[in-house]
Write an enzyme that holds these catalytic residues in place. Structure first.
Site, PDB file in Angstrom:
ATOM      1  CB  CYS A 173      54.614  38.656  81.852  1.00 59.04           C
ATOM      2  SG  CYS A 173      52.888  38.988  81.527  1.00 59.04           S
ATOM      3  CG  HIS A 187      58.804  36.350  78.625  1.00 59.39           C
ATOM      4  ND1 HIS A 187      59.530  35.955  77.541  1.00 59.39           N
ATOM      5  CD2 HIS A 187      57.604  35.725  78.503  1.00 59.39           C
ATOM      6  CE1 HIS A 187      58.812  35.129  76.787  1.00 59.39           C
ATOM      7  NE2 HIS A 187      57.641  34.957  77.358  1.00 59.39           N
ATOM      8  NE  ARG A 192      52.680  34.184  72.546  1.00 64.41           N
ATOM      9  CZ  ARG A 192      52.890  32.885  72.725  1.00 64.41           C
ATOM     10  NH1 ARG A 192      53.601  32.208  71.864  1.00 64.41           N
ATOM     11  NH2 ARG A 192      52.391  32.252  73.750  1.00 64.41           N
ATOM     12  CB  CYS A 204      51.381  35.066  77.245  1.00 64.31           C
ATOM     13  SG  CYS A 204      52.654  35.158  75.996  1.00 64.31           S
TER      14      CYS A 204
END
Lengths: 103, 268
Positions: free
Chosen positions: B177, B181, B225, B229
């Site tokens: 992730c 991010h 969501r 991802c």
């Protein structure tokens, strides 16, 4: 009968602003599904807005209008507590009419 | 006759200047402007309307409504509930996010099996109703402050797990992730990605999902969501409502604490 619309109407200085959110697929008839078949067109063709008995807006919609369309317009007149009625007809003959009280 | 070429020259100069001036505003500004235009007529409201009806409707084998569902603020309290989720629930002895909690309520109150969601398809059947209920519930926390209670040891454990998952690199692309991010100024295509390791980024990200996506006309819950991802990272897609998804939610929500709830959001 179609799905309900969300209508908001507010009057100020003799002008009423109306905001309408419609719940409609607005399928163009150009797209294909996962197995390659054409998805039949399904879209709003006519829209009508009334304040009392008076038609304040008439519109012709087509396949180029987005899914779940949003429409905002203003008309002269209208006072708190009066009603605005919005109705539409689509190409399959389905229709929907909803009303809102001017706030 | 003399003035004409002058006018023309001015017009040409103006025409050349215009695109240059436009280029000054970044693409991000353009997208922000587009979002502001869309926000007024966020179709997520249609999901909210439908969800409110479903919440009060008797359904499932037990023919009960969800009105006795405890989202953490007592049975039937929806106002402000999602701003304080995920949280630890004593009755299930689990940390739950909104969707896993709703699954619990549907199972215990209505007799609707979690299989409808775990094995279900996005936007279809019971899952569509779940999405509408989620839209309604998150709309009832709009403009409130994100306020997740981190005092219990169970929440702290989930936060640690979420942080680990966030930085865990794997899959055919060796992604985590944090690859996208974990730093400021990253983007995917033309869209800026929030840095979820910092408060501002987490508040922007966590605070604006679930959301309506204009590009496909769908309403996406937080579970959807997160699932996507992972799909984009070419990971196996996580099970609906599984602990890793809840742990990541705890990680984001804690980092976002104090930010403003803007749900249901709108995305391009």
């Amino acid at each position: 009968m179609g799905n309900p619309m969300r209508i908001r109407a507010a009057a100020s200085d003799g002008v009423t602003e109306v905001k309408v959110l419609m719940n409609h697929e607005m399928e163009t008839g150009q797209r294909k599904d996962s197995s390659g078949n054409l998805i039949p067109a399904h879209f709003i063709t006519e829209l009508n807005a009334k304040h009392g008995d008076k038609v304040v807006l008439q519109a012709e919609f087509g396949p180029s209008v987005s899914k779940n369309p949003f429409l905002s317009f203003k008309f002269k007149g209208g006072a708190k507590g009066e009603k605005v009625v919005i109705s539409w007809v689509d190409n399959k003959g389905d229709s929907r009419s909803d009303e809102a009280t001017i706030g | 006759m003399k003035t004409r070429p002058m006018m023309l020259a001015l017009a040409v100069a103006a025409a050349i200047a215009a695109p240059a001036a436009m280029a000054e505003g970044s693409t991000a500004d353009g997208i922000a402007q587009y979002r502001a235009m869309l926000a007024e007529g966020n179709p997520a409201e249609l999901w909210e309307l439908a969800g409110e009806d479903i919440w009060k409707e008797k359904a499932g084998p037990k023919q009960a409504s969800l009105e006795q569902c405890d989202l953490g603020k007592g049975p039937g309290v929806v106002k402000g509930a999602s701003a304080a989720l995920p949280r630890y629930f004593k009755d299930t002895d689990r940390v739950q996010d909104l969707e896993s909690r709703l699954m619990t309520c549907m199972q215990t109150l209505q007799g609707i099996s979690p299989d409808n969601f775990v094995k279900g398809k996005w936007g279809k059947g019971e899952m569509e109703k779940m999405e509408q209920i989620v839209a309604y519930v998150v709309g009832q926390s709009r403009d409130m402050k994100i306020n997740v209670d981190m005092s219990s040891p169970q929440m702290k454990k989930m936060y640690a797990l979420g942080k680990k998952a966030f930085f865990y690199r794997a899959g055919p692309m060796d992604f985590a992730c944090s690859t996208c991010h974990g730093e400021d100024g990253k983007r995917i295509r033309l869209q800026d990605l929030p840095n979820l390791t910092k408060h501002e980024g987490a508040a922007a990200g966590w605070g604006s999902w679930p959301a309506y996506r204009v590009s496909n006309g769908q309403f996406w819950t937080m579970q959807h969501r997160l699932n996507d991802c992972y799909r984009q990272q070419r990971f196996p897609e996580p099970i609906y409502g599984s602990d890793v998804t809840i742990a990541l939610s705890v990680y984001m929500a804690k980092t976002a604490n104090g930010g403003t709830v803007m749900t249901p959001g709108i995305k391009r």
